[in-house]
Design a protein around this motif. Structure first.
Motif, mmCIF file in Angstrom:
data_model
loop_
_atom_site.group_PDB
_atom_site.id
_atom_site.type_symbol
_atom_site.label_atom_id
_atom_site.label_comp_id
_atom_site.label_asym_id
_atom_site.label_seq_id
_atom_site.Cartn_x
_atom_site.Cartn_y
_atom_site.Cartn_z
ATOM 1 N N VAL A 78 0.615 -1.228 0.046
ATOM 2 C CA VAL A 78 -0.120 0.199 0.232
ATOM 3 C C VAL A 78 1.017 1.294 -0.121
ATOM 4 O O VAL A 78 0.574 2.306 -0.810
ATOM 5 C CB VAL A 78 -0.804 -0.169 1.287
ATOM 6 C CG1 VAL A 78 -1.682 1.394 1.388
ATOM 7 C CG2 VAL A 78 -1.947 -1.251 1.152
ATOM 8 N N CYS A 128 -17.049 -1.744 -4.408
ATOM 9 C CA CYS A 128 -16.314 -1.054 -3.337
ATOM 10 C C CYS A 128 -16.876 0.379 -3.288
ATOM 11 O O CYS A 128 -16.456 1.041 -4.370
ATOM 12 C CB CYS A 128 -14.649 -1.404 -3.167
ATOM 13 S SG CYS A 128 -13.976 -0.474 -1.988
ATOM 14 N N ILE A 130 -15.836 4.141 -0.741
ATOM 15 C CA ILE A 130 -15.035 4.259 0.316
ATOM 16 C C ILE A 130 -15.314 5.647 0.634
ATOM 17 O O ILE A 130 -15.529 6.489 -0.415
ATOM 18 C CB ILE A 130 -13.722 4.266 -0.026
ATOM 19 C CG1 ILE A 130 -13.350 2.866 -0.321
ATOM 20 C CG2 ILE A 130 -12.861 4.820 0.969
ATOM 21 C CD1 ILE A 130 -11.833 2.550 -1.094
ATOM 22 N N VAL A 148 -5.548 0.774 -3.645
ATOM 23 C CA VAL A 148 -5.570 0.072 -2.398
ATOM 24 C C VAL A 148 -6.361 -0.959 -2.216
ATOM 25 O O VAL A 148 -6.084 -2.185 -1.692
ATOM 26 C CB VAL A 148 -5.575 1.386 -1.133
ATOM 27 C CG1 VAL A 148 -5.711 0.722 0.195
ATOM 28 C CG2 VAL A 148 -4.576 2.380 -1.204
ATOM 29 N N ALA A 149 -7.641 -0.839 -2.755
ATOM 30 C CA ALA A 149 -8.699 -1.880 -2.345
ATOM 31 C C ALA A 149 -8.026 -2.946 -3.161
ATOM 32 O O ALA A 149 -8.434 -4.189 -2.880
ATOM 33 C CB ALA A 149 -9.968 -1.402 -2.916
ATOM 34 N N GLU A 165 -9.390 -4.807 6.129
ATOM 35 C CA GLU A 165 -8.137 -4.650 5.612
ATOM 36 C C GLU A 165 -8.209 -3.331 4.898
ATOM 37 O O GLU A 165 -7.033 -2.576 4.843
ATOM 38 C CB GLU A 165 -7.565 -5.690 4.629
ATOM 39 C CG GLU A 165 -7.154 -6.875 5.684
ATOM 40 C CD GLU A 165 -6.774 -8.081 4.916
ATOM 41 O OE1 GLU A 165 -6.177 -9.014 5.609
ATOM 42 O OE2 GLU A 165 -7.046 -8.284 3.631
ATOM 43 N N ILE A 166 -8.999 -2.942 3.747
ATOM 44 C CA ILE A 166 -8.958 -1.948 3.174
ATOM 45 C C ILE A 166 -9.021 -0.318 4.110
ATOM 46 O O ILE A 166 -8.254 0.251 3.786
ATOM 47 C CB ILE A 166 -10.195 -1.901 2.174
ATOM 48 C CG1 ILE A 166 -9.859 -2.844 1.118
ATOM 49 C CG2 ILE A 166 -10.383 -0.490 1.420
ATOM 50 C CD1 ILE A 166 -11.299 -2.990 0.292
ATOM 51 N N CYS A 167 -10.042 -0.565 4.969
ATOM 52 C CA CYS A 167 -10.138 0.452 5.873
ATOM 53 C C CYS A 167 -8.889 0.748 6.783
ATOM 54 O O CYS A 167 -8.560 1.827 6.893
ATOM 55 C CB CYS A 167 -11.435 0.240 6.753
ATOM 56 S SG CYS A 167 -11.867 1.432 7.941
ATOM 57 N N VAL A 181 -15.829 2.024 4.613
ATOM 58 C CA VAL A 181 -15.888 1.254 3.508
ATOM 59 C C VAL A 181 -17.186 0.311 3.491
ATOM 60 O O VAL A 181 -17.300 -0.084 4.550
ATOM 61 C CB VAL A 181 -14.599 0.356 3.745
ATOM 62 C CG1 VAL A 181 -14.669 -0.569 2.414
ATOM 63 C CG2 VAL A 181 -13.122 1.096 3.659
#
Length: 450
Positions: A78, A128, A130, A148-149, A165-167, A181
């Protein structure tokens, strides 16, 4: 000398890599690729397929490429995407308002991704959304949210962990006041081998969410504002489904007897993707994946037709009427990538009415569609095979249309979400009778399930 000559391209790659001071084997020569190819070849042989057949010969490499591309997130960082994409952006003075790089809500919607289900190794679709509240007078470049996603989607996953994990990653590297998210996930159903079973809607759907910072409390007004922006796009924001029952394979019974050689092959695939097969979430994955694959083993036609194959058309046809069997659902697996495709088949043929009618039972048509679906296939061939099998049973005049969604269109490099494919086969009168074809296609248009 022959073996040395065959290895010349690889030796040249080695020489070039060493001269440049760094080296990575070409993809096709990497140990992980070779291990997956060998494992897939074994699985195909256990399905009674000829691994040297044209069209399937390169399937092991294509599967290896798709799986490794689909799990490349294990090697992505990331930090490499985010650090160069944080831009200064002024906000409003404290007490004046919230906007820009201080306190203004930013929502990025409808980011389409796919991931591989850790329970069964089949791909699933992720949409997704965000939201984040910038702080410290800086914002993140919009394209990086999708990047990132993708880092976390391109791994073996389950929806809630993916959202978390994305958050967490955005919160850690961007350091905003908070991140929200929401993921809308769709997982293909496991098919039933019983062609008279109840119909399905194609997918199991699940919505999950995750929040950090000012979004930790999902009852807050800020969460409500974020969800309002999703509703503007027609997103139904109420939670649906159960995370525990997300993957259909978890609810289905495993095979009573497993081929341990096949199990070992799937374990090899998991290891080659950089995963630990002993991780508790993956322990049953080989068995679940094999149950899916065994649906498509090469079997005998008569086993599926259950004695219907002797049906014949009765007598000379004088007055004919178009008879249609529409929206017959099917499942299949692409022989090029070992990924599912699914959809509906429409069949039309001419028949007489009354006691001498040559109309055949719907169950027979369903059985034929069912059989030609449940094997390693390509859609064009399946459509032709259904038409050829039906032709002598209905007097020769038949038209078949198949409409399907292909997961290989979303879970490889092309990633064309929402695409579908239609194929057609015509025999007898339908070959030259444009009005007859148009009449049939009009019926398909008015009743299409896709």
């Amino acid at each position: 000398m022959g073996s040395l000559d065959e290895g010349a391209p690889l030796n040249l790659d080695l020489e070039i890599g060493l001269k440049n001071g760094s080296f990575e084997l070409p993809f096709e020569h990497q140990p992980e690729t070779l291990a997956i190819q060998d494992a897939v070849k074994l699985l195909l042989q256990c399905l009674h397929e000829d691994v040297n057949r044209e069209g399937i010969k390169k399937t092991p490499f294509r599967v290896a490429k798709a799986l490794r591309e689909g799990t490349r997130g294990y090697k992505l960082k990331v930090k490499e995407y985010v650090q160069s994409a944080l831009f200064p952006e002024a906000g409003l003075d404290e007490g004046v308002g919230q906007a820009g790089g201080v306190g203004g809500l930013v929502v990025v919607r409808d980011l389409d991704h796919y991931s591989y289900c850790e329970s069964c190794l089949l791909p699933f679709h992720v949409r997704c959304h965000i939201g984040y509240v910038p702080s410290e007078q800086r914002v993140l470049g919009l394209s990086k949210f999708s990047r990132v996603a993708d880092v976390f989607a391109k791994r073996l996953q389950e929806p809630q962990r993916l959202a978390d994990e994305i958050c967490s990653a955005l919160q850690h590297w961007v350091k905003p006041s908070g991140v929200a998210v929401v993921l809308q996930c769709s997982h293909i159903h496991f098919p039933s081998l019983d062609f008279d079973s109840s119909s399905h809607d194609g997918f199991v759907k699940l919505m999950v969410s995750s929040g950090s910072g000012v979004f930790e409390d999902e009852r807050s007004s800020l969460w409500g504002e974020f969800l309002s922006f999703l509703k503007f796009r027609g997103v139904k924001t109420q939670a649906n489904g159960s995370v525990k029952e997300w993957c259909p394979s978890v609810k289905s019974k495993l095979l009573l007897e497993e081929d341990q050689e096949m199990v070992s092959a799937v374990v090899t695939i998991l290891k080659s993707l950089g995963e630990d097969p002993s991780r508790k979430e993956l322990i049953a994955t080989p068995s679940r994946f094999l149950k899916w694959m065994m649906n498509f083993q090469n079997v005998n036609l008569e086993m599926k037709l259950n004695g219907f194959s002797s049906v014949k058309a009765n007598g000379e046809i004088r007055e004919k009427k178009l008879h249609c069997e529409l929206n017959l659902q099917f499942w299949s697996m692409c022989e090029h990538h070992l990924l599912p495709f699914y959809g509906v088949v429409h069949v039309g043929y001419y028949c007489t009415e009354g006691s001498n009618s040559n109309a055949i039972a719907s169950s027979l048509v369903k059985s034929i569609v069912h059989f030609y679906g449940f094997k390693l296939q390509v859609q064009e061939r399946m459509t032709r095979q259904i038409a050829e099998k039906l032709s002598p049973l209905v007097g020769g005049d038949v038209i078949v249309v198949a409409e399907a969604g292909h997961t290989c269109m979303i879970s490889r490099g092309i990633e064309k979400f929402g695409s579908s494919t239609a194929t057609i086969a015509v025999l007898g009168q339908f070959c030259n009778d444009s009005p007859a074809r148009a009449a049939f296609l009009d019926k398909v248009h008015t009743t299409s399930a896709l």
